[in-house]
Write a protein that holds these residues in place. Structure first.
Motif, mmCIF file in Angstrom:
data_model
loop_
_atom_site.group_PDB
_atom_site.id
_atom_site.type_symbol
_atom_site.label_atom_id
_atom_site.label_comp_id
_atom_site.label_asym_id
_atom_site.label_seq_id
_atom_site.Cartn_x
_atom_site.Cartn_y
_atom_site.Cartn_z
ATOM 1 N N GLN A 160 0.844 -1.187 0.000
ATOM 2 C CA GLN A 160 0.000 0.000 0.000
ATOM 3 C C GLN A 160 0.885 1.243 0.000
ATOM 4 O OE1 GLN A 160 -3.061 0.058 2.946
ATOM 5 N NE2 GLN A 160 -3.426 -2.136 2.822
ATOM 6 N N THR A 161 0.510 2.206 -0.806
ATOM 7 C CA THR A 161 1.274 3.447 -0.892
ATOM 8 C C THR A 161 0.398 4.623 -0.513
ATOM 9 O OG1 THR A 161 0.731 3.738 -3.228
ATOM 10 C CG2 THR A 161 2.753 2.525 -2.706
ATOM 11 N N LEU A 162 1.067 5.717 -0.156
ATOM 12 C CA LEU A 162 0.369 6.936 0.234
ATOM 13 C C LEU A 162 1.195 8.111 -0.233
ATOM 14 C CD1 LEU A 162 -1.927 8.304 1.968
ATOM 15 C CD2 LEU A 162 -0.300 8.247 3.868
ATOM 16 N N THR A 163 0.546 9.101 -0.822
ATOM 17 C CA THR A 163 1.248 10.300 -1.266
ATOM 18 C C THR A 163 1.250 11.333 -0.153
ATOM 19 O OG1 THR A 163 0.583 9.885 -3.553
ATOM 20 C CG2 THR A 163 1.329 12.105 -3.006
ATOM 21 N N SER A 164 2.441 11.828 0.209
ATOM 22 C CA SER A 164 2.554 12.825 1.274
ATOM 23 C C SER A 164 1.905 14.124 0.829
ATOM 24 C CB SER A 164 4.022 13.078 1.616
ATOM 25 O OG SER A 164 4.141 14.198 2.460
ATOM 26 N N PRO A 165 0.999 14.688 1.655
ATOM 27 C CA PRO A 165 0.336 15.936 1.258
ATOM 28 C C PRO A 165 1.264 17.139 1.301
ATOM 29 C CG PRO A 165 -0.297 15.300 3.483
ATOM 30 C CD PRO A 165 0.525 14.174 2.934
ATOM 31 N N THR A 166 2.400 17.054 1.983
ATOM 32 C CA THR A 166 3.295 18.212 2.087
ATOM 33 C C THR A 166 4.442 18.168 1.077
ATOM 34 O OG1 THR A 166 4.514 17.054 3.827
ATOM 35 C CG2 THR A 166 2.805 18.606 4.535
ATOM 36 N N THR A 167 5.009 16.959 0.836
ATOM 37 C CA THR A 167 6.170 16.864 -0.074
ATOM 38 C C THR A 167 5.820 16.290 -1.436
ATOM 39 O OG1 THR A 167 6.761 14.646 0.714
ATOM 40 C CG2 THR A 167 7.675 16.526 1.921
ATOM 41 N N GLY A 168 4.661 15.597 -1.504
ATOM 42 C CA GLY A 168 4.278 14.973 -2.761
ATOM 43 C C GLY A 168 4.965 13.650 -3.025
ATOM 44 N N LYS A 169 5.830 13.213 -2.087
ATOM 45 C CA LYS A 169 6.532 11.946 -2.257
ATOM 46 C C LYS A 169 5.589 10.772 -2.051
ATOM 47 C CE LYS A 169 11.116 13.561 -0.841
ATOM 48 N NZ LYS A 169 12.221 13.360 0.122
ATOM 49 N N THR A 170 5.906 9.669 -2.695
ATOM 50 C CA THR A 170 5.140 8.438 -2.519
ATOM 51 C C THR A 170 5.719 7.664 -1.349
ATOM 52 O OG1 THR A 170 4.628 8.305 -4.875
ATOM 53 C CG2 THR A 170 4.390 6.278 -3.587
ATOM 54 N N LEU A 171 4.901 7.374 -0.340
ATOM 55 C CA LEU A 171 5.323 6.670 0.849
ATOM 56 C C LEU A 171 4.835 5.235 0.767
ATOM 57 C CD1 LEU A 171 4.337 9.391 3.491
ATOM 58 C CD2 LEU A 171 6.544 9.098 2.350
ATOM 59 N N VAL A 172 5.696 4.276 1.132
ATOM 60 C CA VAL A 172 5.360 2.860 1.079
ATOM 61 C C VAL A 172 5.297 2.330 2.505
ATOM 62 C CG1 VAL A 172 6.059 0.577 0.246
ATOM 63 C CG2 VAL A 172 6.537 2.618 -1.137
#
Length: 203
Positions: free
Chosen positions: A3-15
């Motif tokens: 599952q991934t999530l996009t950081s609302p502050t940096t825009g990076k994809t978090l795993v």
């Protein structure tokens, strides 16, 4: 499945790296916080017209079997059971072995819960006051003001908040009334005249 999530502050994809349960309860339940409870007892005595300073009553505080009490002459420290007996019976034995009149009055004990840190804080301050033995004052160094001071040092309200600070002395009746409403109160104990601390005693 990753599952991934996009950081609302940096825009990076978090795993998601893993899942760990930190408590045994559901995420939406209140989490219990265990706190070790210790106990102290505040005792408030009836008034005595014949005793200097006791016309409005008297107050003392007990910690682990030791009582601390500001009297007009000294800041007393001693055994609690013997202190209670000496203040609630008609006759008492003097240090020289002779029999003298006792205080003979009723008292109410208020068993209060405190944390280990709070108990140590209260005891240390009482020990300091016993060592200093400052001059008695009805306004700011009486039996009840000392009890109120050390309780409030530990965050326990002991004065009527409507009073005018040091302009109004703390009376034993005020101390009793405020502590009876405290969420720290565990038990109310009645020590009647003639209490001897026998089989029918509270401890």
């Amino acid at each position: 499945m990753t599952q991934t999530l996009t950081s609302p502050t940096t825009g990076k994809t978090l795993v998601r790296a893993g899942v760990r349960a930190t408590t045994l309860t559901r995420f939406d339940e209140a989490k219990p916080i265990p706190v070790r409870r210790e106990f102290i007892e505040v005792v408030v005595f009836d008034s005595r017209l014949l005793s200097r300073g006791s016309q409005w009553g008297h107050a003392a505080i007990e910690i682990d079997g030791t009582v601390y009490s500001r009297a007009p002459i000294l800041f007393f420290k001693g055994g609690y059971r013997k202190y209670l007996i000496g203040n609630t019976r008609r006759w008492r034995t003097k240090p020289d072995g002779t029999i003298g009149k006792g205080v003979y009055r009723d008292a109410v004990g208020l068993l209060m819960w405190v944390s280990l840190r709070e108990k140590a804080l209260i005891r240390d301050e009482l020990e300091r006051r016993v060592a200093v033995n400052a001059k008695y004052s009805l306004f700011d160094n009486s039996c009840s003001s000392n009890v109120a001071d050390v309780l409030e040092l530990a965050g326990i309200m002991a004065r009527d908040p409507r009073a005018f600070g040091e302009l109004t002395p703390v009376m034993p009746a005020e101390l009793l009334g405020v502590l009876k409403k405290s969420n720290r109160l565990v038990e109310t104990r009645n020590y009647k005249k003639g209490w001897e601390g026998g089989a029918s005693a509270n401890w």
